[in-house]
Design an enzyme around this catalytic site. Sequence first.
Site, short mmCIF file in Angstrom:
data_model
loop_
_atom_site.label_atom_id
_atom_site.label_comp_id
_atom_site.label_asym_id
_atom_site.label_seq_id
_atom_site.Cartn_x
_atom_site.Cartn_y
_atom_site.Cartn_z
N TYR A 113 3.68 59.64 44.02
CA TYR A 113 2.63 59.27 44.97
C TYR A 113 3.16 58.35 46.07
O TYR A 113 3.93 57.44 45.77
CB TYR A 113 1.48 58.55 44.24
N TRP A 115 2.85 57.31 50.68
CA TRP A 115 2.55 57.71 52.05
C TRP A 115 3.78 58.16 52.84
O TRP A 115 3.65 58.74 53.88
CB TRP A 115 1.85 56.57 52.77
N1 LIG Z 1 -4.38 45.91 44.81
C1 LIG Z 1 -4.46 47.03 45.50
N2 LIG Z 1 -3.48 47.96 45.39
C2 LIG Z 1 -3.56 49.09 46.10
C3 LIG Z 1 -4.65 49.34 46.97
C4 LIG Z 1 -5.68 48.36 47.06
O1 LIG Z 1 -6.69 48.52 47.78
N3 LIG Z 1 -5.54 47.21 46.32
N4 LIG Z 1 -4.68 50.50 47.70
C5 LIG Z 1 -3.97 51.63 47.16
C6 LIG Z 1 -3.86 52.71 48.14
S1 LIG Z 1 -5.33 53.22 48.83
C7 LIG Z 1 -2.69 53.32 48.45
S2 LIG Z 1 -2.72 54.72 49.42
C8 LIG Z 1 -1.41 52.87 47.90
C9 LIG Z 1 -0.24 53.00 48.89
O2 LIG Z 1 0.96 52.99 48.21
P1 LIG Z 1 2.28 53.67 48.79
O3 LIG Z 1 1.95 54.88 49.58
O4 LIG Z 1 3.24 53.83 47.68
O5 LIG Z 1 2.79 52.52 49.78
P2 LIG Z 1 3.83 52.57 50.98
O6 LIG Z 1 4.25 51.18 51.21
O7 LIG Z 1 3.25 53.30 52.14
O8 LIG Z 1 5.04 53.38 50.37
C10 LIG Z 1 5.69 54.38 51.07
C11 LIG Z 1 7.18 54.34 50.77
O9 LIG Z 1 7.78 55.41 51.49
C12 LIG Z 1 8.95 54.95 52.11
N5 LIG Z 1 9.23 55.82 53.26
C13 LIG Z 1 8.82 55.70 54.53
N6 LIG Z 1 9.29 56.71 55.28
C14 LIG Z 1 10.00 57.50 54.45
C15 LIG Z 1 10.74 58.71 54.64
O10 LIG Z 1 10.80 59.26 55.71
N7 LIG Z 1 11.35 59.25 53.53
C16 LIG Z 1 11.29 58.66 52.30
N8 LIG Z 1 11.91 59.24 51.28
N9 LIG Z 1 10.60 57.51 52.11
C17 LIG Z 1 9.97 56.95 53.17
C18 LIG Z 1 8.66 53.52 52.47
O11 LIG Z 1 9.85 52.79 52.67
C19 LIG Z 1 7.85 53.06 51.25
O12 LIG Z 1 8.69 52.56 50.26
O13 LIG Z 1 -1.54 51.51 47.46
C20 LIG Z 1 -2.62 51.34 46.53
N10 LIG Z 1 -2.55 50.01 45.98
N1 LIG Z 2 -3.82 48.44 58.71
C1 LIG Z 2 -3.89 49.23 57.63
N2 LIG Z 2 -4.84 50.18 57.57
C2 LIG Z 2 -4.95 50.96 56.45
C3 LIG Z 2 -4.04 50.85 55.38
C4 LIG Z 2 -3.04 49.82 55.48
O1 LIG Z 2 -2.23 49.64 54.56
N3 LIG Z 2 -3.00 49.05 56.59
N4 LIG Z 2 -4.15 51.68 54.29
C5 LIG Z 2 -4.88 52.93 54.48
C6 LIG Z 2 -5.25 53.53 53.21
S1 LIG Z 2 -4.02 54.26 52.30
C7 LIG Z 2 -6.51 53.61 52.76
S2 LIG Z 2 -6.86 54.49 51.34
C8 LIG Z 2 -7.61 53.01 53.47
C9 LIG Z 2 -8.52 52.25 52.53
O2 LIG Z 2 -9.71 51.97 53.16
P1 LIG Z 2 -10.78 51.06 52.40
O3 LIG Z 2 -10.82 51.42 50.98
O4 LIG Z 2 -12.02 51.15 53.17
O5 LIG Z 2 -10.06 49.64 52.62
P2 LIG Z 2 -10.03 48.26 51.84
O6 LIG Z 2 -9.25 47.38 52.76
O7 LIG Z 2 -9.57 48.40 50.45
O8 LIG Z 2 -11.53 47.78 51.79
C10 LIG Z 2 -12.34 47.65 52.94
C11 LIG Z 2 -13.31 46.53 52.74
O9 LIG Z 2 -14.17 46.81 51.66
C12 LIG Z 2 -14.69 45.57 51.21
N5 LIG Z 2 -14.96 45.65 49.77
C13 LIG Z 2 -14.08 45.60 48.76
N6 LIG Z 2 -14.72 45.66 47.58
C14 LIG Z 2 -16.04 45.75 47.86
C15 LIG Z 2 -17.23 45.86 47.06
O10 LIG Z 2 -17.20 45.88 45.82
N7 LIG Z 2 -18.40 45.97 47.73
C16 LIG Z 2 -18.50 45.95 49.08
N8 LIG Z 2 -19.69 46.10 49.64
N9 LIG Z 2 -17.40 45.82 49.85
C17 LIG Z 2 -16.19 45.75 49.25
C18 LIG Z 2 -13.64 44.52 51.48
O11 LIG Z 2 -14.24 43.38 52.10
C19 LIG Z 2 -12.63 45.22 52.36
O12 LIG Z 2 -12.26 44.48 53.50
O13 LIG Z 2 -7.11 52.10 54.45
C20 LIG Z 2 -6.14 52.71 55.29
N10 LIG Z 2 -5.92 51.87 56.42
MO LIG Z 3 -4.86 54.92 50.31
#
Ligand SMILES: Nc1nc2c(c(=O)[nH]1)N[C@H]1C(S)=C(S)[C@@H](COP(=O)(O)OP(=O)(O)OC[C@H]3O[C@@H](n4cnc5c(=O)[nH]c(N)nc54)[C@H](O)[C@@H]3O)O[C@H]1N2
Ligand SMILES: Nc1nc2c(c(=O)[nH]1)N[C@H]1C(S)=C(S)[C@@H](COP(=O)(O)OP(=O)(O)OC[C@H]3O[C@@H](n4cnc5c(=O)[nH]c(N)nc54)[C@H](O)[C@@H]3O)O[C@H]1N2
Ligand SMILES: [Mo]
Length: 770
Positions: A113, A115
Amino acid sequence: MGTIKRVPHCSHWGAYTLLVDDNDIVGVEPFALDPAPSPIIRSVKEWANPERRVLRPMVRSGWLDKREGSDRHGRGRENFVAVPWDEVTDMVASEIRRVADAFGNEAIFAGSYGWTSCGRFHHASSLLKRTLNLVGGFTGHVDTYSIAAGPVILRHTLGDDRACGGQANTLDSIAEHTETLLVFGALSPRTAQTEAGGIARHGLETHLKRMVERGVRIILVSPLKDDLPEWVPAEWWPIRPNTDAALMLGLAGEIVKADRHDKGFLERCTSGADRLLNYLEAGEDGVRKDAGWAASITGLDQAKIAELARVLVDTRSQITVSWSLQRAHHGEQPFWAALGLASVIGQIGLPGGGVGYGYASLGGVGLPFNLGKSPAISQLVKPINSFIPVARISDMLLNPGGTYTYEGEERTYPDTRLVYWAGGNPYHHHQDLNRLEEAWTRPETIIVQDPMWTATAQRADIILPATTSIERNDLAGNKRSDMVLAMHQAIEPLGEAKSDFAIFDMIAAKLGVGERFNEGRDEMGWLRHLYDNSRDDARTRFGFDMPDFETFWEQGYAPVPVKENNVYLADFRDAPDAHPLGTESGKIVLGSEKLAKLDYADCRSHPAWIEPAEWLGSATGADELHLISHQPAGRLHSQLETGEASRALKKNGREQARIHPQKAAELNIVDGQTIRLWNERGACLATADVSDTVRFEVIVLPTGAWFTPHGNSGLDVAGNPNVLTLDIGTSQFGQGCSAHTCLVHVEPYHGDTSDAFAAYQTRLVALAAV
Ligand SMILES: Nc1nc2c(c(=O)[nH]1)N[C@H]1C(S)=C(S)[C@@H](COP(=O)(O)OP(=O)(O)OC[C@H]3O[C@@H](n4cnc5c(=O)[nH]c(N)nc54)[C@H](O)[C@@H]3O)O[C@H]1N2
Ligand SMILES: Nc1nc2c(c(=O)[nH]1)N[C@H]1C(S)=C(S)[C@@H](COP(=O)(O)OP(=O)(O)OC[C@H]3O[C@@H](n4cnc5c(=O)[nH]c(N)nc54)[C@H](O)[C@@H]3O)O[C@H]1N2
Ligand SMILES: [Mo]
């Protein structure tokens, strides 16, 4: 100074032009057609900085000596040895063969998994899966960390997950028709900056401005005030985290109590509504779900809840629910309860009415969506049906042969011998990192393919250095994007790094499937092929002309056919029998026969408020706060963590944790001071950001700081919240990630950890120098 080259490129945070002088990035300009470019584009030049890059293929010394018999606790501790590409790809191919022959292909975990880059051709995990599918398959994953509980419950209750993937009412139509907008979570440019696969035009602000102009009444239900931009006049309801289902059901119950529910809609368009109505009126627990009940759970005002219940039926009302709400224990419930509330109101299928999920969670959700085929390299067909719910990775590694349930089925965890991760960072994304550390010692071999010395790469046996997207040619775009974007190579590869395609091409050749992997095409041949597939599809299915490949490549972008002003389920509302949903009844499921049979306590037969494992209602002391680990404003997850936009939001080298002034005073914490967040799972440091934009008992620490444990103490000094978060499935039904369910203690910290940062830097520099 040579002449400056202008190179069109794109990342998950938008399109831009790199200004390149003699292999050096000297400037970044936003894409001219983007009304709201992301500041993260400025960080991209950090990719060219060799300090955190893996410059050569590397193998852990213990693994090199003893292969699968090595001491796996050496991961992250032992030195690495540089090994030439030809030898290292031999090792990788022979490991894949050894494990597949001895234990079967399900013993190879390649869910991988992450991005990775936004390029749709050099897409690391797709190429990994393509390679392995040619040699018998692998154990993969279903759903995502972003959304798991949500789509699982929506597939069951709406027949598919379109409403949470950007195909509910689009924001253009909401901006024109909605009178009351009830926002659960956020509608924020902070998250809308990014889109998986790139975004051409950031459109959220345009639609929010239109809503402000039209005087739409907006209610923000969130623990964080800036989950809407401050220029949007909204009423802020600072809810206790993870209690939204109670508010939604209280509103629905209040409407039913006043006999104002849309009985016609419930009758024609839903099934099992009696189960929900019975629960609202008295339920199994004998309690009426109304404004008073909701107020006691959510910490919100009873009179305001009662007033809002009236307004929701009196006006055209739209409910939006962020993905964050289902990234929590029992995360199925707020998604289902919002559908229940919208059904009771009865405006689903009308312009500007009903419910939709994930608006602004990604930048493309709510924008006009791509009707055509978006470019992507095929993963081919997976020959075995072996998968785990994505966030059950530690469970799988710790319990080979153990059973679990998913979508009502009982399944078994495979016995994982080999892990191959390309383009993801589990030491960023997974919960309870100390538990993951233990799980990480179980497989015999771990291969990581990444450009960076991430915490995950540092804990691998074999590291294959991939180039970043600016070192190769690619193209971007997805089903939520209104353009395909060109990603031209800007600089030469750093060190010995190779593109993801080139790496898998070498491995596939050694596995004897090279020609089936590359189909005789090189990089530009593939880009042309993928683009032409999308172009042909746009022409044949929609009569839409995209420019030829040369024109597209030269100008850097090409529009695709899109659907604007979408009104979700309009057809179904008009004639439910002629347009049945793919559910057990063909209608919206408010009471489920399937879940009634399964009889799970954590996902019942109707939407319900079920207490999460940790929440403020169960907190035991004044120093226990609810931790929200939301997405970082200045970067994408852990990517470009040392880039300009990310560094700008750190203080004293650490992430900042937001805490309310009154709570800070209670805990003797002052603004800018180092604090320690801890619970039974782990501890980390952060810099206090004292601010009244957060609910009193909540602390907010963004994700993405690189995991930097202090010696053997386990204290993470960089501020990575995943040492604290809870690693349990959302429920037996959905098994999603529960990151937003977490209580922590908070206290001032006076120790000195400068040596931890120094040791970390020294290690990275030493690794880069091998
Ligand atoms: N506590 C907490 N944890 C969360 C979340 C949260 O809300 N709270 N959100 C979750 C969510 S929604 C997500 S999507 C995940 C994200 O988790 P990840 O998608 O695992 O996070 P990234 O840091 O985007 O990791 C991408 C990796 O790809 C590498 N990369 C970039 N470009 C390339 C390339 O061209 N080739 C290769 N081989 N590698 C590359 C980067 O260096 C990096 O190490 O985290 C989750 N974790
Ligand atoms: N700049 C930036 N943008 C991103 C990403 C990033 O790493 N950086 N990651 C991307 C990815 S992979 C994803 S999946 C999306 C995720 O998108 P979201 O899931 O929407 O993002 P979060 O930042 O986890 O949460 C958004 C807001 O939800 C509120 N929230 C959290 N828990 C609760 C709750 O129990 N109740 C209510 N009412 N509100 C709550 C928090 O205040 C938080 O700021 O974001 C994407 N956008
Ligand atoms: Mo995500």
